[in-house]
Motif scaffolding. Structure first.
Motif, PDB file in Angstrom:
ATOM      1  N   LYS A 236      40.424  34.725  30.709  1.00  0.00           N
ATOM      2  CA  LYS A 236      41.749  34.233  31.108  1.00  0.00           C
ATOM      3  C   LYS A 236      42.814  35.310  30.939  1.00  0.00           C
ATOM      4  CE  LYS A 236      42.820  32.350  26.529  1.00  0.00           C
ATOM      5  NZ  LYS A 236      43.251  31.176  25.758  1.00  0.00           N
ATOM      6  N   THR A 237      43.857  35.199  31.755  1.00  0.00           N
ATOM      7  CA  THR A 237      45.006  36.095  31.681  1.00  0.00           C
ATOM      8  C   THR A 237      46.145  35.378  30.958  1.00  0.00           C
ATOM      9  OG1 THR A 237      45.916  35.329  33.781  1.00  0.00           O
ATOM     10  CG2 THR A 237      44.297  37.130  33.864  1.00  0.00           C
TER      11      THR A 237
ATOM     12  N   ARG B 294      49.014  34.476  39.011  1.00  0.00           N
ATOM     13  CA  ARG B 294      49.493  35.456  38.033  1.00  0.00           C
ATOM     14  C   ARG B 294      50.929  35.898  38.285  1.00  0.00           C
ATOM     15  NH1 ARG B 294      44.097  39.327  37.639  1.00  0.00           N
ATOM     16  NH2 ARG B 294      42.608  37.648  37.258  1.00  0.00           N
TER      17      ARG B 294
ATOM     18  N   CYS C 188      36.927  35.686  36.396  1.00  0.00           N
ATOM     19  CA  CYS C 188      38.244  36.189  35.989  1.00  0.00           C
ATOM     20  C   CYS C 188      39.415  35.511  36.705  1.00  0.00           C
ATOM     21  CB  CYS C 188      38.322  37.693  36.207  1.00  0.00           C
ATOM     22  SG  CYS C 188      37.036  38.638  35.346  1.00  0.00           S
ATOM     23  N   SER C 189      39.166  34.481  37.507  1.00  0.00           N
ATOM     24  CA  SER C 189      40.258  33.810  38.218  1.00  0.00           C
ATOM     25  C   SER C 189      39.767  32.472  38.744  1.00  0.00           C
ATOM     26  CB  SER C 189      40.766  34.673  39.387  1.00  0.00           C
ATOM     27  OG  SER C 189      39.812  34.673  40.442  1.00  0.00           O
TER      28      SER C 189
ATOM     29  N   GLN D 208      37.529  33.038  41.709  1.00  0.00           N
ATOM     30  CA  GLN D 208      36.215  33.514  41.298  1.00  0.00           C
ATOM     31  C   GLN D 208      35.346  32.364  40.796  1.00  0.00           C
ATOM     32  OE1 GLN D 208      35.942  36.960  38.767  1.00  0.00           O
ATOM     33  NE2 GLN D 208      37.479  38.106  39.929  1.00  0.00           N
TER      34      GLN D 208
END
Length: 326
Positions: free
Chosen positions: A35-36, A239, A9-10, A13
């Motif tokens: 992904k964000t 983010r 998630c990052s 990570q």
């Protein structure tokens, strides 16, 4: 041949996942990268392609179209007795993905920073699902059969990048990771150049009371850092979407912040790493030629101030009180 599936998630990570992957040999490795809104940088896609047999990039969202994309990918790779690795036990998208596997599932957890699965206070907490139609369809078609508590109970081992965990929710075997792949910096080499680096945060998120007034007060204090540290370089949190640079020189490394700082130290710089007790600061704390400056202010959350204890008894660490600035 075992099947290892990483839910990532990052960027950090992904780095941790690669360190876990080095623990095994001759198996097959797959990655689901969630992904964000910040998107996916080129170095992430290149690492996914280079280090995994297959991968899927999807949104960190459990709407039914996104889940259908992920599940279509899983249908091609899932075997009986898959090994799954994850950090975000409290994320509904991750829980929906786990619910797609059969009971022959071996879960391993890992931390990606100071706040992680082991710092969740209420493991019985259940996420509230969104009411929009696209999420209602997911609930009806796919069903989430996992929870934070169930993930913790099913986890057989936990990989950590921390030298010490304040608490341990996961009761399985704990395995310490080195995300720098045992690369060595010559600690006998005298550093004769200084670089001041500010590691950013999601600034509104770290506030004890989240409102625009406190965000403005925190921003004002961050502007004052230029009086204390010359030629500050700003490493933005992946983010953090605000445009503010605090009169610093922002740099855009092609990897995570830890790698950028490591390379500076390896080039002979003394690196002063300034920040709000960030995971990055913790990860580079033991590198030669690196000093950690923790920023303290009453404006930030108590759990962040509590995490200062993770830096205790280390000669390279000092605290700068933003509220008492000159």
């Amino acid at each position: 041949m075992n099947n290892h599936i990483f839910i990532v998630c990052s960027p950090l990570q992904l780095k941790v996942s690669l360190a876990i992957k080095r623990q095994y040999d001759g198996d097959r490795f797959h990655a689901i990268y969630l992904k964000t809104k910040a998107g996916v940088k080129p170095y992430i896609t290149s690492n996914l392609a280079r280090h995994f047999d297959t991968h899927c990039v999807a949104n960190m969202d459990y709407d039914f179209l996104n889940l259908r994309k992920i599940f279509s990918y899983l249908e091609k790779i899932v075997n009986a007795g898959d090994f799954i690795y994850l950090a975000n036990a409290n994320d509904l998208t991750v829980q929906y993905i786990l619910s797609r596997f059969n009971n022959e599932l071996y879960i391993s957890t890992f931390d990606d920073g100071i706040l992680n699965i082991n710092t969740i206070v209420d493991v019985n907490y259940k996420n509230k699902e969104k009411k929009k139609l696209k999420y209602l369809i997911s609930r009806v078609l796919f069903k989430n059969t996992f929870s934070i508590k169930k993930i913790i109970e099913r986890s057989t081992q936990h990989f950590t990048i921390l030298d010490k965990n304040r608490t341990l929710n996961v009761k399985g075997k704990v395995i310490k990771l080195d995300i720098f792949e045992h690369r060595i910096i010559d600690s006998n080499h005298a550093a004769n150049k200084v670089m001041n680096v500010f590691v950013g945060s999601r600034f509104k998120d770290i506030l004890a009371v989240k409102n625009n007034q406190n965000l403005s007060l925190l921003t004002e204090r961050l502007y004052s850092l230029n009086k204390k540290f010359n030629n500050l370089v700003y490493l933005r949190h992946p983010r953090e979407m605000a445009d503010e640079k605090f009169l610093m020189q922002e740099v855009y490394p092609d990897s995570i912040s830890e790698d950028y700082i490591y390379n500076l130290a390896a080039q002979g710089f003394t690196v002063n790493v300034v920040g709000f007790a960030s995971t990055c600061q913790l990860n580079v704390m033991n590198l030669p030629n690196v000093n950690i400056i923790l920023l303290k202010t009453d404006l930030i959350r108590g759990d962040i101030l509590d995490s200062f204890s993770l830096f205790d008894k280390h000669d390279s660490v000092s605290i700068y009180n933003l509220d008492a600035r000159e």
